[in-house]
Design a protein around this motif. Structure first.
Motif: not given
Lengths: 657, 1005
Positions: B182-200
């Motif tokens: 998935x990261x590779x997939x996103x990397x090809x679009x500069x990261x578009x479509x990839x989100x990171x949600x963290x806790x505080x």
């Protein structure tokens, strides 16, 4: 009426006495010997047994899971187990009280109720004694409370009222049992002699210890009985006092009260007599014993209840007063909380049952009306149960720190255990009624002798003289070789004849003489010039040894063997050692007394030559015998027979060894 | 490298095979049984050599338990991929410590991302007890309930133990492949479509990693979600100061503190520190009474909190009205630039009087006052508070403005609402959720659980397979903090390094390991990642620095930089003009608060916290609808009646709990309950208040409808009676009265009653005693849970608590005093008093409880038969009974937590506080080994050590120089129920308050 007229010969009076004695033996002793079961008895027994089984299930679950199956908690760490213990042991006071205190107070009306009251005591105490075991949950740990030899040198903690309780209840149940069993011994002899089935006779003979009703027997027996009564009287008072110490020694408001010992004893008598009535009233109806347990008995017992009830009511007033007077905020709150708190309905229920209902006993009509009295007795026992609930639970649930207050709500298992013990009690009572003489026969006979009792129905059997005539079988004597003759036995128709004969025989310088009677006759002992029984000395020695060893063990264990700082109290806390010392003194005295009586009377002795005397089975029923032993220097087969013949003997026979 | 360093390093290295060979081989006979190469390899992987090492000498049972746990795991997860790592460093440089010696490791526990420095005690390789780290600014050696309970979560058998792909068990290898794809997939679009949600989070390493990822993939996005959202505060700071910043209050320096719905003594990231500072200014002795400057606390809040209960003056108002108090205060203080900011609604004369008195008090203490606003209040209140602080000269003094500490304050992080919006817009292809549970705790209007299902690929790294995990494509087990390398910052920015105390029990990964994976690097160890991060920011000898950091548990001089900021009055004024009273004013308001024990719900499966009585309500295991006695009357509702609560078209039902001192006109619901996938402990308890929460009004709103239903719901409350019934239990006094007549507070039974028929029992040698200062106690319950952890106290469950059978050895009694509408709150911790004339001992028939030579009231568990007479005769009711078999003998993992020095009690046995006798004996043995006398302070009881306010002092009462003796000599020292002459060794210092003479004496409204 008694002694002075003894030597006069009055055939009418002696016939009436014999009839009365026979009637007692048949009607009381006959109940256990009957075959088959009454359907109503069976139904009740089945019900009792089912409830007992419910209790057993509850106990099994308790053992598996722990006391958490009950509603107890912190702050109310004691619940049904303790309150039912106190309730049962209170009920268990009436029997010994009737037997002992009323004996000492020479209240003759006790005789027809003491047997089943004692049985009731035993069964109530048995139930009570179960509860401390169940209370632990891990009942297999109970032995920690006993001073057994321990490799760690650990001893029980003698300052705890629970320790005193262990010994008080143990002593009380043992002494009560001895009392009850001793009373049964002459009656077992009657049963042995009346039994038609051999195994029943053998069984009864075994538990009768070979009782012959001999004047020697009666002499030691009567003395022991008196001694036991003397020991049991303070014991009765001490047991519920000690039970009250479980509470009074603590610092819990509502428990910490000096009024508790007399208050508890009065309450115990109150509920005990109520329970006696609850049993006596149906019993006299079921077995038509209204001439034994008369309305006078009911009246007397109701008066005792009224008196003790008034003491209990006084206790309630004083508790409230001292609570207020103490100026202590926790005590103040307790009074209000009892009357107005979440458990207030129980408090007012208790007041209604124990104080208000009991006032009806002022009226003679109420006291002599069996059904009304029965209902009042039930209410009083309910009230006393509520009283224990209030003492145990209501005092605990709100004590010093409001933050720690809580509620106690009994669970199914609490109730199942309690109902189980009710069932167990009913079962035991039914077994007792069916298989043992419910009234002390020998004492009723004694009453008849003293003219205090006249049965309504005469005995079914014909007069004794007609049953066998020794005169017609003189050759029988000749069959026994000289060296095998044990002695010569003469039968008399009345105690007066026997006393007269005894006196004459003794005057003729016979020494190895013994009289046999179905009840103790003081004049006979006197006529035979017997020595005063040495039982009191034996009892005293036993009591001293018991008390000294109790105190010694307490001192040794706390001061020498394993000194521990317990609550900052001195190692030698002598005031705390008193109750146990007293209890073991009583126990030592009672045990030594019983053993002493057996030794002095050479009991158990299943076989004795005198049993060979024809018609001797009536010695435990309605007939009177005199035996002169062949070992007596004066004994002569002919002269002795002649002498006896002159003394109005109904029959004379020689008996073999 | 010095020799010492070498020995230390030695423990970090793998054991040489020869070491293993020397060890007894008993447990390894298993692999000889199954003598295959595969099996051996598997055992090697499952049993890192150092575990075997640490378990060496431990009983065979322990080993078998661990074996069993791992065998069970093997079935779930297939093969292992971790390489054995030898990672447990010691702060004490013993080459090889015997297993019986407790070792202590400095690390940190985080909540809402903020660190609290702790020292964890480890026994035979098992971490068993958490203590505060004296060097850490958020701890100073104390802890709160959450840190104390963290150890139980570590061993929680319900923690996620396996990788899940949908509903099926997966493997780490497959998960890694899928993620990298998935990261590779996103990397090809500069990261578009990839989100990171963290806790505080405040982890410098993690934040740097995320920064790196975002730099690498500029189109990707990072969202931070916290149910206990600091957005209001951050917004307020941005509004008032125009910058992103964090506020750091210095409570110690403040003479007058005004809290606007700020529960800064409980639950705040720095609350342990604030409580310590606050309490340090509450205690007065007879010697210092003339010069002592006791602080004064004013609190305005809707629902009584720990802070409110400690206030000298407390004003109960619905949450929306607190802004009006803030505005009125502003007016009273006369902040010239904001003079036209007026209260939006009328205040009553009483309230005005209160506000005026508080304002005057603050003005009289320029530079020594402090106004704090709570996160529940809107940004404008925070802005007004800042304006007041600036006006009063407190800014930069008692209130520092520093650089943002938490990730949510960083410009690159975005809120959850935007993520939900983006999911709706279909902009997402992959979502990675790290240590957050939005499917449960996101505001209801975001419907995040449903939104999650629309994301084509989602992965969740978490401690539990929780609500969010179940909606994700992948779930990955996270390592617990005590199993992890990491780092985190405290409330003031001070960084600490988290070090693992045990190999991950369930082979979880840490967030930084996951982020490293996303960066496409081969999996590296957490240790390396943290070291790599800090190496870049450290000058000088890194190894030496690293060892110091690990040993102290704190990164030196890492506090957040102070910022110089001015309040922008014009912005504040304009914002204040915009803020109008809501239309529905006058209707009942709804206030959300984090739960005092399970917090946002993340601790719902922690049974210690569940059973811990909540400080003010004393409820356990559940939440309730809290309301004021007035509102309850008008509703005709009683405690435990079930209410239907309707707010913005959503209804739920919950039981009522009437809380004296609650503001009328509003109800409070605690978050954190109603979990469906918390675990076997936390599932299905209480109601889920998040279902009512809206992202536009996350903390309160108006227009609530309440309807009584016919239902009743039993709540488990540990204190059924709330009043002192006019008894002399918590003794009270004011500072002024104490100055005039110090002995007045001790009351009628302050003097020793020496009257006794018995001779005095000799009290020689060491005689232990305790003093609890009620002026300091804030009722936070840290003592209760510390005691539970130390003494192997079982949890009994809701039903048993209802029956009155909770087992805590130290309970905190809470009394309400005064009128129901505005009562005073008093806390009184009650442990065993260790009475010299102990009533419990005398009544025990088997001598199972007796007195030791040094004054301890001891329980001999194996002698106890369970008559429970001792408990009845205990006037303090501090004895606890095992009515059933409470101690869980299974699962094995929970038994690992137990303190080996404390007997585990079985059913039918009485137990109670022992004054931590094991700690006393330990200290005595240590002193004897060191050939020295025991010193004052050598023995700290667990409750004393945990206490954030240092209200508990323990020591030798026979030593005139000990602290405890000094306190016992104080004129306001008193014994609870002294009239019973039990002579308790635990005594209390009367509670001194410092009310404003302007406001009515004794009244706090």
């Amino acid at each position: 009426m008694t002694g002075s007229a003894a030597t006069t010969h009055d055939p009418g009076r002696s016939a009436a006495l014999r009839a009365a004695c026979a009637s007692v033996s048949d009607r009381i002793g006959g109940i256990p010997l009957e075959r088959g079961f009454h359907p109503r008895w069976l139904a009740l027994f089945g019900a009792g047994l089912s409830l007992t089984l419910l209790g057993l299930v509850a106990v099994s679950w308790l053992v598996l899971r722990g006391v958490g199956i009950w509603g107890i908690n912190i702050p109310v760490a004691w619940g049904f187990a303790i309150l039912c213990f106190v309730w049962w042991i209170g009920i268990g006071h009436a029997g010994t009280l009737i037997s002992a205190i009323l004996l000492l107070l020479r209240q003759p009306w006790r005789t027809s109720i003491n047997r089943f009251a004692e049985a009731m005591t035993l069964f109530a105490v048995a139930n009570a004694a179960l509860y401390p075991l169940l209370h632990l949950g891990r009942i297999w740990k109970f032995y920690y409370l006993l001073p057994y030899p321990d490799t760690m040198d650990l001893w029980p903690q003698w300052r705890s009222p629970l320790m005193w309780d262990v010994f008080a209840v143990m002593t009380y149940s043992l002494v009560s049992f001895l009392f009850w069993f001793l009373g049964l011994v002459p009656d077992f002899a009657t049963m042995r002699d009346q039994a038609r089935r051999k195994w029943v006779a053998m069984l009864a003979g075994f538990v009768s210890l070979g009782w012959r009703g001999s004047a020697h027997h009666w002499n030691h027996y009567q003395m022991l009985y008196l001694m036991l009564a003397g020991l049991a009287t303070p014991l009765v008072v001490s047991v519920h006092s000690i039970v009250s110490f479980d509470f009074a020694i603590s610092i819990v408001p509502g428990w910490h009260s000096t009024i508790f010992p007399p208050f508890f004893v009065a309450g115990a008598i109150y509920s005990g007599f109520a329970m006696v009535l609850m049993i006596a009233i149906p019993l006299r109806a079921a077995f038509r014993l209204k001439d034994f347990v008369t309305t006078r008995h009911l009246d007397q017992m109701a008066k005792v209840m009224l008196t003790s009830g008034l003491i209990v009511a006084y206790g309630y007033v004083m508790e409230t007063f001292t609570g207020w007077f103490s100026g202590d905020e926790a005590e103040h709150y307790l009074i209000l909380n009892r009357a107005l708190g979440p458990y207030a309905p129980l408090y007012w229920g208790m007041i209604a049952c124990n104080v208000i209902v009991a006032q009806a006993l002022w009226f003679r009509w109420v006291r002599t009306h069996p059904i009304v009295l029965f209902i009042i007795a039930v209410l009083i026992n309910t009230g006393m149960w509520l009283e224990r609930f209030i003492i145990v639970v209501v005092s605990l649930h709100r004590d010093y720190l409001p933050s720690a207050w809580g509620m106690y709500i009994p669970t199914f298992w609490d109730w199942a255990t309690f109902i189980g013990t009710l069932g167990f009690f009913t079962t035991l009572m039914l077994l007792f009624i069916r298989f043992l003489p419910v009234i002390t026969m020998f004492e009723v006979r004694e009453d008849a002798y003293h003219g205090r009792f006249l049965p309504e129905a005469p005995a079914a059997e014909p007069p004794v003289a007609a049953s066998h005539d020794e005169e017609q079988q003189p050759m029988l004597a000749g069959v026994i070789p000289e060296e095998q003759v044990y002695g010569m036995v003469a039968e008399f128709a009345s105690p007066d004849d026997l006393i007269h004969a005894a006196r004459q025989v003794r005057d003729a310088d016979y020494r190895r003489v013994d009289g046999f009677s179905p009840f103790p006759i003081a004049e006979l002992t006197e006529a035979l010039r017997m020595r005063r029984s040495r039982i009191p000395l034996i009892v005293l020695a036993g009591a001293l040894v018991g008390a000294a060893s109790a105190y010694g063990v307490q001192w040794y264990s706390t001061v020498v063997d394993y000194p521990l700082n317990i609550g900052g109290r001195p190692l030698h806390s002598w005031p705390a050692y008193i109750p146990l010392t007293f209890e073991l003194g009583v126990l030592g005295g009672a045990l030594c007394g019983v053993i002493g009586m057996c030794v002095l009377n050479r009991l158990p002795q299943p076989y004795h030559p005198v049993f060979n005397a024809p018609g001797f089975e009536r010695a435990s029923r309605d007939s009177f015998f005199l035996c002169i032993e062949s070992r007596d220097p004066q004994f002569d087969r002919v002269q002795t027979r002649e002498l006896l013949g002159q003394l109005r003997a109904v029959s004379i026979a020689e008996v073999a060894e | 490298m010095t020799t010492e360093d070498e020995t230390m390093q030695r423990t970090l290295l793998p054991l040489a095979p020869s070491d293993l060979a020397r060890r007894p081989r008993h447990w390894r006979s298993l692999d000889e049984l199954a003598d295959t190469e595969d099996f051996r390899a598997w055992v090697r992987d499952e049993y890192p050599a150092d575990i075997a090492d640490r378990l060496d000498g431990v009983s065979r049972r322990e080993v078998l338990k661990l074996m069993a746990a791992s065998f069970a795991l093997a079935g779930l997860t297939g093969c292992s991929e971790t390489q054995p790592e030898h990672i447990v460093p010691t702060v004490r440089s013993h080459g090889a410590a015997p297993v019986s010696t407790p070792l202590h490791f400095a690390t940190a526990v985080t909540r809402d991302g903020f660190a609290q420095g702790v020292v964890v005690q480890s026994r035979a390789g098992r971490p068993i007890k958490v203590e505060g780290n004296p060097d850490h600014p958020a701890s100073l050696g104390s802890t709160d309930v959450f840190s104390q309970a963290a150890i139980l979560t570590l061993y929680d058998p319900d923690r996620s133990q396996a990788v899940y792909h949908g509903r099926d068990a997966g493997t780490w290898a497959a998960a890694r492949t899928a993620l990298l794809e998935r990261v590779e997939l996103a990397r090809r679009q500069g990261g578009r479509g990839l989100r990171l949600l963290t806790g505080p989070t405040t982890s410098p390493t993690l934040i740097a990693q995320i920064g790196g990822l975002l730099k690498d993939l500029p189109e990707a996005g990072w969202h931070v979600h916290s149910a206990i959202d600091p957005g209001n505060r951050q917004g307020g700071v941005r509004l008032a100061l125009g910058i992103a910043a964090e506020l750091v209050p210095h409570v110690l320096e403040a003479d007058v503190v005004l809290s606007l719905d700020a529960d800064f003594l409980y639950g705040w990231p720095g609350s342990v520190r604030h409580a310590r500072d606050f309490a340090a200014r509450r205690s007065v002795s007879s010697a210092t009474r003339a010069s002592a400057r006791m602080n004064r606390l004013y609190v305005v809040e809707p629902c009584p909190s720990v802070t409110g209960a400690s206030a000298d003056h407390r004003l109960a108002l619905p949450p929306s009205r607190i802004e009006d108090v803030a505005r009125a205060l502003l007016g009273e203080l006369g902040v010239a630039a904001l003079q036209d900011v007026r209260p939006r609604g009328e205040l009553t004369p009483d309230q005005l009087r209160w506000v005026r008195a508080a304002a005057r008090d603050l003005a009289d203490h320029r530079g020594r006052g402090l106004v704090i606003a709570g996160d529940g209040q809107p940004p404008i209140v925070h802005a007004i508070a800042l304006a007041m602080n600036e006006h009063l000269g407190n800014l930069g003094g008692t209130l520092a403005v520093v650089e943002p500490v938490s990730a949510s304050g960083l410009p690159e992080s975005r809120p959850l609402s935007q993520l939900a919006h983006d999911i709706d817009a279909g902009a997402l292809e992959s979502l990675l959720i790290v240590d957050a549970n939005p499917a449960y705790d996101a505001p209801a209007d975001l419907a995040f659980d449903r939104a999650l299902q629309r994301v084509p690929f989602s992965a969740h790294l978490g401690l539990y397979r929780d609500e969010t995990a179940r909606h994700c494509t992948w779930h990955l087990p996270m390592a617990h903090e005590f199993e992890s390398w990491g780092d985190a910052r405290a409330y003031d920015g001070t960084a600490a390094v988290l070090q693992p105390l045990i190999e991950p029990l369930y082979r979880g990964r840490t967030p930084i390991q996951l982020l490293d994976l996303l960066a496409g690097r081969p999996e590296s160890s957490g240790l390396e990642l943290v070291r790599r991060h800090w190496r870049t920011s450290t000058a000088g000898d890194f190894e030496k620095w690293w060892q110091t950091v690990l040993m102290r548990g704190v990164v030196p001089e890492s506090g957040a930089k102070r910022l110089d900021a001015r309040v922008r009055h014009e912005d504040v004024r304009r914002a204040a003009e915009r803020a109008v009273l809501p239309d529905s004013a006058g209707s009942i308001e709804l206030s959300f608060q984090p739960d005092p024990t399970v917090w946002d719900g993340s601790m719902a499966n922690n049974s210690w916290l569940q059973e811990l009585p909540k400080p003010l309500t004393k409820l356990t295991w559940e939440n309730a609808i809290l309301l004021s006695p007035e509102d309850a009357r008008s509703l005709g509702a009683e405690n435990e009646d079930v209410l239907e609560l309707t707010y913005r078209d959503v209804s739920l039902t919950g039981p009522v709990w009437i809380l004296p001192g609650h503001a009328p006109g509003c109800v409070t619901v605690n978050l954190g309950y109603g979990r469906s996938h918390a675990g076997s402990v936390g599932n299905g308890l209480g109601f889920n208040a998040y279902k009512l929460r809206r992202s536009d009004e996350p903390w309160f709103g108006s227009g609530v409808q309440l309807r009584r239903t016919s239902g009743r719901h039993r709540l488990a409350c540990t204190q059924n009676h709330q009043l002192m019934e006019n008894r002399d239990l918590v003794r009270l006094g004011t500072l002024d009265a104490f100055r005039r007549e110090p002995a007045a507070m001790a009351g009628h039974s302050g003097h020793r009653i020496a009257l006794s028929l018995y001779p005095e029992y000799p009290q020689e040698g060491h005689q232990w005693g305790m003093v609890i200062d009620l002026s300091k106690c804030i009722g936070c319950s840290a003592c209760t849970i510390a005691c539970q952890a130390e003494n192997n106290i079982p949890v009994v469950g809701k039903a048993e608590v209802e029956r009155g059978r909770s087992m805590h050895w130290i309970r905190v009694d809470r009394y309400f005093d005064g009128p129901q509408e505005s009562p005073q709150f008093h806390h009184q911790p009650v442990p065993c008093m260790h009475c010299e004339n102990a009533p419990c001992e005398v009544v025990c028939p088997v001598a199972a409880t007796s007195h030791s030579h040094d004054g301890l009231n001891e329980m001999t568990y194996n002698r106890c038969v369970g008559t429970r007479y001792c408990s009845n005769n205990c006037p303090y009711k501090v004895r606890r009974f095992n009515y059933l078999q409470y101690v869980d003998r299974t699962p094995a993992s929970l038994t690992l937590q137990r303190n080996p020095e404390v007997t585990v009690r079985g059913r039918g046995v009485m137990e109670k506080c022992t004054y931590c006798v094991q700690r006393i004996r330990h200290a005595q043995i240590d002193a004897r080994k060191g050939n020295r006398e025991l010193r004052d302070g050598d023995v700290l009881t667990a409750c004393q050590q945990a206490c954030p306010t240092q209200a508990i002092v323990f020591g030798n009462v026979n030593d005139a120089g000990s602290r405890v003796s000094a306190l016992k000599r104080e004129p306001h020292d008193y014994a609870l129920l002294a009239e019973l002459n039990a002579r308790p060794r635990t005594t209390y210092l009367a509670r001194l308050r410092n009310p404003n003479p302007e406001l009515e004496e004794g009244s706090n409204s």
